[in-house]
Design an enzyme around this catalytic site. Structure first.
Site, PDB file in Angstrom:
ATOM      1  N   GLY A   7       9.009  -1.927  -1.433  1.00  0.00           N
ATOM      2  CA  GLY A   7       7.492  -2.033  -3.150  1.00  0.00           C
ATOM      3  C   GLY A   7       7.374  -0.088  -3.569  1.00  0.00           C
ATOM      4  O   GLY A   7       7.005   0.697  -2.935  1.00  0.00           O
ATOM      5  N   ALA A   8       7.812  -0.617  -4.756  1.00  0.00           N
ATOM      6  CA  ALA A   8       8.419   1.029  -5.933  1.00  0.00           C
ATOM      7  C   ALA A   8       6.916   0.901  -6.358  1.00  0.00           C
ATOM      8  O   ALA A   8       6.179   1.058  -7.696  1.00  0.00           O
ATOM      9  CB  ALA A   8       8.940   1.517  -6.239  1.00  0.00           C
ATOM     10  N   GLY A   9       5.440   0.847  -6.354  1.00  0.00           N
ATOM     11  CA  GLY A   9       4.000   0.284  -6.803  1.00  0.00           C
ATOM     12  C   GLY A   9       3.742   1.874  -6.775  1.00  0.00           C
ATOM     13  O   GLY A   9       4.255   2.895  -6.242  1.00  0.00           O
ATOM     14  N   VAL A  11       0.965   2.878  -4.230  1.00  0.00           N
ATOM     15  CA  VAL A  11       1.709   4.053  -3.027  1.00  0.00           C
ATOM     16  C   VAL A  11       2.387   3.249  -2.567  1.00  0.00           C
ATOM     17  O   VAL A  11       2.744   5.168  -2.614  1.00  0.00           O
ATOM     18  CB  VAL A  11       0.464   2.821  -2.287  1.00  0.00           C
ATOM     19  CG1 VAL A  11       0.756   2.940  -0.748  1.00  0.00           C
ATOM     20  CG2 VAL A  11      -0.912   2.885  -2.034  1.00  0.00           C
ATOM     21  N   GLY A  12       3.582   2.991  -2.604  1.00  0.00           N
ATOM     22  CA  GLY A  12       4.797   3.146  -2.136  1.00  0.00           C
ATOM     23  C   GLY A  12       5.262   3.589  -3.353  1.00  0.00           C
ATOM     24  O   GLY A  12       6.128   5.114  -2.521  1.00  0.00           O
ATOM     25  N   LYS A 184     -10.868   2.573   8.045  1.00  0.00           N
ATOM     26  CA  LYS A 184     -10.907   2.924   5.912  1.00  0.00           C
ATOM     27  C   LYS A 184     -11.111   1.082   5.630  1.00  0.00           C
ATOM     28  O   LYS A 184     -11.664   1.230   4.666  1.00  0.00           O
ATOM     29  CB  LYS A 184      -9.342   2.955   5.717  1.00  0.00           C
ATOM     30  CG  LYS A 184      -8.274   2.321   4.819  1.00  0.00           C
ATOM     31  CD  LYS A 184      -8.969   2.968   3.890  1.00  0.00           C
ATOM     32  CE  LYS A 184      -9.368   3.119   1.852  1.00  0.00           C
ATOM     33  NZ  LYS A 184      -7.590   2.982   1.932  1.00  0.00           N
ATOM     34  N   GLU A 267      -7.251  -8.592  -3.752  1.00  0.00           N
ATOM     35  CA  GLU A 267      -6.937  -8.807  -2.268  1.00  0.00           C
ATOM     36  C   GLU A 267      -7.884  -9.431  -1.706  1.00  0.00           C
ATOM     37  O   GLU A 267      -8.457  -9.128  -0.275  1.00  0.00           O
ATOM     38  CB  GLU A 267      -5.885  -7.410  -1.555  1.00  0.00           C
ATOM     39  CG  GLU A 267      -4.797  -6.998  -2.137  1.00  0.00           C
ATOM     40  CD  GLU A 267      -4.890  -6.162  -1.149  1.00  0.00           C
ATOM     41  OE1 GLU A 267      -3.409  -5.563  -0.931  1.00  0.00           O
ATOM     42  OE2 GLU A 267      -5.578  -4.463  -1.327  1.00  0.00           O
TER      43      GLU A 267
HETATM   44  N1  NDP Z   1      -3.116   1.923  -5.661  1.00  0.00           N
HETATM   45  C1  NDP Z   1      -4.065   2.875  -4.590  1.00  0.00           C
HETATM   46  O1  NDP Z   1      -4.370   3.525  -5.348  1.00  0.00           O
HETATM   47  C2  NDP Z   1      -4.274   2.312  -3.481  1.00  0.00           C
HETATM   48  C3  NDP Z   1      -3.786   0.460  -2.694  1.00  0.00           C
HETATM   49  N2  NDP Z   1      -3.903   1.052  -1.491  1.00  0.00           N
HETATM   50  C4  NDP Z   1      -3.210  -0.265  -0.704  1.00  0.00           C
HETATM   51  O2  NDP Z   1      -1.990  -0.038  -0.917  1.00  0.00           O
HETATM   52  C5  NDP Z   1      -1.774  -1.829  -1.139  1.00  0.00           C
HETATM   53  C6  NDP Z   1      -0.059  -1.346  -2.655  1.00  0.00           C
HETATM   54  O3  NDP Z   1      -0.946  -1.324  -3.327  1.00  0.00           O
HETATM   55  P1  NDP Z   1      -0.362  -0.534  -4.830  1.00  0.00           P
HETATM   56  O4  NDP Z   1      -0.143   0.621  -4.277  1.00  0.00           O
HETATM   57  O5  NDP Z   1      -1.896  -0.237  -5.478  1.00  0.00           O
HETATM   58  O6  NDP Z   1      -0.038  -2.011  -5.642  1.00  0.00           O
HETATM   59  P2  NDP Z   1       1.604  -2.382  -6.993  1.00  0.00           P
HETATM   60  O7  NDP Z   1       0.864  -3.317  -7.368  1.00  0.00           O
HETATM   61  O8  NDP Z   1       0.580  -1.034  -7.338  1.00  0.00           O
HETATM   62  O9  NDP Z   1       2.675  -2.193  -5.666  1.00  0.00           O
HETATM   63  C7  NDP Z   1       3.407  -3.224  -4.844  1.00  0.00           C
HETATM   64  C8  NDP Z   1       4.664  -3.330  -4.827  1.00  0.00           C
HETATM   65  O10 NDP Z   1       4.979  -4.145  -4.365  1.00  0.00           O
HETATM   66  C9  NDP Z   1       5.856  -5.028  -4.821  1.00  0.00           C
HETATM   67  N3  NDP Z   1       6.786  -5.789  -4.114  1.00  0.00           N
HETATM   68  C10 NDP Z   1       5.827  -7.109  -3.871  1.00  0.00           C
HETATM   69  N4  NDP Z   1       6.643  -8.026  -3.078  1.00  0.00           N
HETATM   70  C11 NDP Z   1       7.544  -6.969  -3.522  1.00  0.00           C
HETATM   71  C12 NDP Z   1       9.117  -7.720  -2.392  1.00  0.00           C
HETATM   72  N5  NDP Z   1       8.926  -8.716  -1.451  1.00  0.00           N
HETATM   73  N6  NDP Z   1       9.932  -6.709  -1.851  1.00  0.00           N
HETATM   74  C13 NDP Z   1       9.596  -5.896  -2.998  1.00  0.00           C
HETATM   75  N7  NDP Z   1       8.979  -5.387  -3.817  1.00  0.00           N
HETATM   76  C14 NDP Z   1       7.567  -6.043  -3.720  1.00  0.00           C
HETATM   77  C15 NDP Z   1       4.937  -5.566  -5.935  1.00  0.00           C
HETATM   78  O11 NDP Z   1       6.743  -5.524  -7.513  1.00  0.00           O
HETATM   79  P3  NDP Z   1       6.938  -6.026  -8.398  1.00  0.00           P
HETATM   80  O12 NDP Z   1       7.052  -5.140  -9.731  1.00  0.00           O
HETATM   81  O13 NDP Z   1       8.263  -6.765  -8.279  1.00  0.00           O
HETATM   82  O14 NDP Z   1       6.112  -7.330  -8.609  1.00  0.00           O
HETATM   83  C16 NDP Z   1       4.913  -3.420  -6.389  1.00  0.00           C
HETATM   84  O15 NDP Z   1       5.983  -2.714  -7.771  1.00  0.00           O
HETATM   85  C17 NDP Z   1      -2.645  -3.084  -0.857  1.00  0.00           C
HETATM   86  O16 NDP Z   1      -2.604  -3.002   0.207  1.00  0.00           O
HETATM   87  C18 NDP Z   1      -3.802  -2.406  -1.832  1.00  0.00           C
HETATM   88  O17 NDP Z   1      -4.989  -2.702  -1.708  1.00  0.00           O
HETATM   89  C19 NDP Z   1      -4.870   2.084  -0.460  1.00  0.00           C
HETATM   90  C20 NDP Z   1      -4.523   2.647  -1.180  1.00  0.00           C
HETATM   91  C21 NDP Z   1      -4.824   2.858  -2.350  1.00  0.00           C
HETATM   92  C1  KPL Z   2     -10.288   4.327  -1.355  1.00  0.00           C
HETATM   93  C2  KPL Z   2     -10.127   4.642  -2.168  1.00  0.00           C
HETATM   94  C3  KPL Z   2      -9.781   4.402  -3.915  1.00  0.00           C
HETATM   95  C4  KPL Z   2      -8.924   6.012  -1.554  1.00  0.00           C
HETATM   96  O1  KPL Z   2      -8.083   5.341  -0.918  1.00  0.00           O
HETATM   97  C5  KPL Z   2      -8.170   3.101  -1.858  1.00  0.00           C
HETATM   98  O2  KPL Z   2      -8.036   2.374  -0.984  1.00  0.00           O
HETATM   99  C6  KPL Z   2      -8.169   1.459  -3.042  1.00  0.00           C
HETATM  100  O3  KPL Z   2      -9.155   1.658  -4.097  1.00  0.00           O
HETATM  101  O4  KPL Z   2      -7.710   1.010  -2.310  1.00  0.00           O
END
Ligand code: NDP
Ligand code: KPL
Length: 304
Positions: A7-9, A11-12, A184, A267
Site C-alpha cells: 500500500g502506497a497510501g 502511511v505506507g 496507541k 475503521e
Molecule cells: N493516515 C494517518 O495519518 C495514519 C494512519 N494510520 C493507520 O494506518 C493504516 C493505513 O492508513 P492510511 O495510510 O491513512 O490509508 P490510505 O488509505 O491512505 O492507504 C492505504 C493504501 O492501501 C492500499 N491497498 C489496499 N489494499 C491493498 C492491496 N491489497 N494491495 C496493495 N495496496 C492496497 C490502498 O491502495 P488503493 O489506492 O489501491 O486503494 C491505499 O493506497 C490504517 O490502519 C490507519 O488507521 C495510523 C497512523 C496515522
Molecule cells: C494519533 C494519530 C493522529 C497520529 O498518529 C493517528 O494515528 C491517526 O490519526 O490515525
C-alpha cells in the site's frame, strides 16, 4: 535488506519513501490504478520535515519478488485482501510489520503467516493523500515503532532499525511493543472518536469544558475495558493520554476524520467496535464509546 511496502497510501507512502530516499531497497506492492498514478507522477511527499520525490519500484499482485521485511500499510478493512496478495512474498525468514491502527489485525496476521514472522508495529503520523496521490504530512510527529512480541532486541530487530537509521523519520525498536500497541489503540480510539463525532479538529473540542469531559470520559471507558480484559496498559494511562491530547496542535485531525471528510470508509469496527465487543463480553458500561460507534455506523450506512 529488501523491503516491500504493502500500500502506497498515506502511511505506507510516507515511511516507504523515507526509506527509499535514504537509499534502501524498497518496493511497493500496489494495485493497478495506483501503479499508473505513481508511474506518471512519482511518489511525492509534502511534509513539515521536508519534501521528497522518488520514482518508486512497484509490483502488483502476481509479479515476482523476494523480500526480507514487509511493511503493511493498508486500512484494516482491506486486511483480508492484503493478506492474500502478500502471502506469496512471505517466505522463510521474511518478517511482517503492520503499521495499522488497532490491535485485532495482530491475531489475524499471526494466524495467516506464522506468529514468529509477525512483529508488532504502530505509527504516529498525521498524513493523508492529496487528490493527485501525493502524501501530505502535516505535523511534527512521524514516528514508527516496531518490535518482537516478546520484547527481545533480536538480531533481526536491530538490523531493521539499522536500515532505518538516518532516514527522515523517527523509527524505534521497542522492548514493549504489546503495551505500545494497546496504548496507541486507546489513544486513537478516543481521538478518532471525538474528532469524528464532533467533526472538528482536537483544539476546539478540548477547549470546551463539555468537550474535555467527553474526552476524559472516553479515556475512562476505554481503559476500563482494557483493564477488565487484563491487557498490558500502564496504571496512569488515562491521565497521561488526556494530557497528551492537550499537547497536540490545535488543528490536529485524526486519519479517520480525514477519511470521513473525503467520504471514504472508516475503521469503526476494528477500533471502536472491537472494544465494544470486549466491553460486552466483560460487562463494562461504555455509553460514550457506544455513542461514538453509533455515529460512525450511521455515517457508514449513508455511504452505501
Ligand atoms: N493516515 C494517518 O495519518 C495514519 C494512519 N494510520 C493507520 O494506518 C493504516 C493505513 O492508513 P492510511 O495510510 O491513512 O490509508 P490510505 O488509505 O491512505 O492507504 C492505504 C493504501 O492501501 C492500499 N491497498 C489496499 N489494499 C491493498 C492491496 N491489497 N494491495 C496493495 N495496496 C492496497 C490502498 O491502495 P488503493 O489506492 O489501491 O486503494 C491505499 O493506497 C490504517 O490502519 C490507519 O488507521 C495510523 C497512523 C496515522
Ligand atoms: C494519533 C494519530 C493522529 C497520529 O498518529 C493517528 O494515528 C491517526 O490519526 O490515525
Amino acid at each position: 535488506m529488501r523491503f516491500l511496502v504493502v500500500g502506497a497510501g498515506a502511511v505506507g507512502g510516507y515511511f516507504g519513501a523515507r526509506l527509499a530516499e535514504k537509499g534502501e531497497d524498497v518496493t511497493f506492492l500496489v494495485r493497478p490504478a495506483r501503479r499508473e498514478q505513481l508511474k506518471q507522477r512519482g511518489l511525492r511527499i509534502r511534509s513539515v520535515h521536508g519534501d521528497a520525490h522518488i520514482q518508486p519500484q512497484t509490483i502488483v499482485n502476481g509479479e515476482d519478488g523476494q523480500f526480507d521485511v514487509i511493511l503493511l500499510g493498508t486500512k484494516a478493512y482491506h486486511l483480508e485482501q492484503a493478506i492474500q496478495d502478500v502471502a506469496p512474498y512471505v517466505q522463510a525468514g521474511t518478517v511482517v510489520i503492520p503499521m495499522l491502527n488497532g490491535i485485532k489485525h495482530m491475531e489475524r496476521l499471526k494466524e495467516a503467516f506464522s506468529a514468529e514472522q509477525v512483529l508488532g508495529g504502530l505509527c504516529f503520523i498525521e498524513a493523508t493523500l492529496s487528490e493527485e496521490g501525493d502524501v501530505l504530512q502535516t505535523s511534527p510527529i512521524h514516528r514508527l515503532v516496531f518490535g518482537e512480541w516478546s520484547g527481545e532486541q533480536t538480531e533481526r530487530v536491530q538490523a531493521i532499525a539499522e536500515a532505518f537509521a538516518g532516514a527522515n523519520a523517527m523509527v524505534e525498536a521497542s522492548s514493549n511493543i504489546q503495551q505500545d500497541m494497546w496504548h496507541k489503540y486507546s489513544f486513537i480510539t478516543a481521538l478518532s472518536g471525538v474528532t469524528t463525532l464532533f467533526r472538528k479538529p482536537i483544539g476546539p473540542i478540548r477547549e470546551l469544558p463539555a468537550g474535555a469531559a467527553v474526552i476524559q470520559g472516553l479515556f475512562a471507558e476505554i481503559t476500563a475495558i482494557m483493564r477488565a480484559a487484563d491487557e498490558p496498559i500502564a496504571a496512569d494511562l488515562e491521565e497521561k493520554q488526556y494530557k497528551q491530547i492537550h499537547t497536540m496542535g490545535y488543528e490536529m485531525k485524526s486519519s479517520m476524520q480525514r477519511d470521513m471528510e473525503k467520504g471514504l470508509s472508516v475503521e469503526a469496527d476494528q477500533l471502536q467496535g472491537c472494544l465494544l465487543q470486549m466491553a460486552d463480553r466483560l460487562q463494562v458500561h461504555a455509553p460514550l464509546l457506544q455513542a461514538v460507534y453509533t455515529a460512525l455506523k450511521l455515517y457508514e450506512a449513508d455511504l452505501m
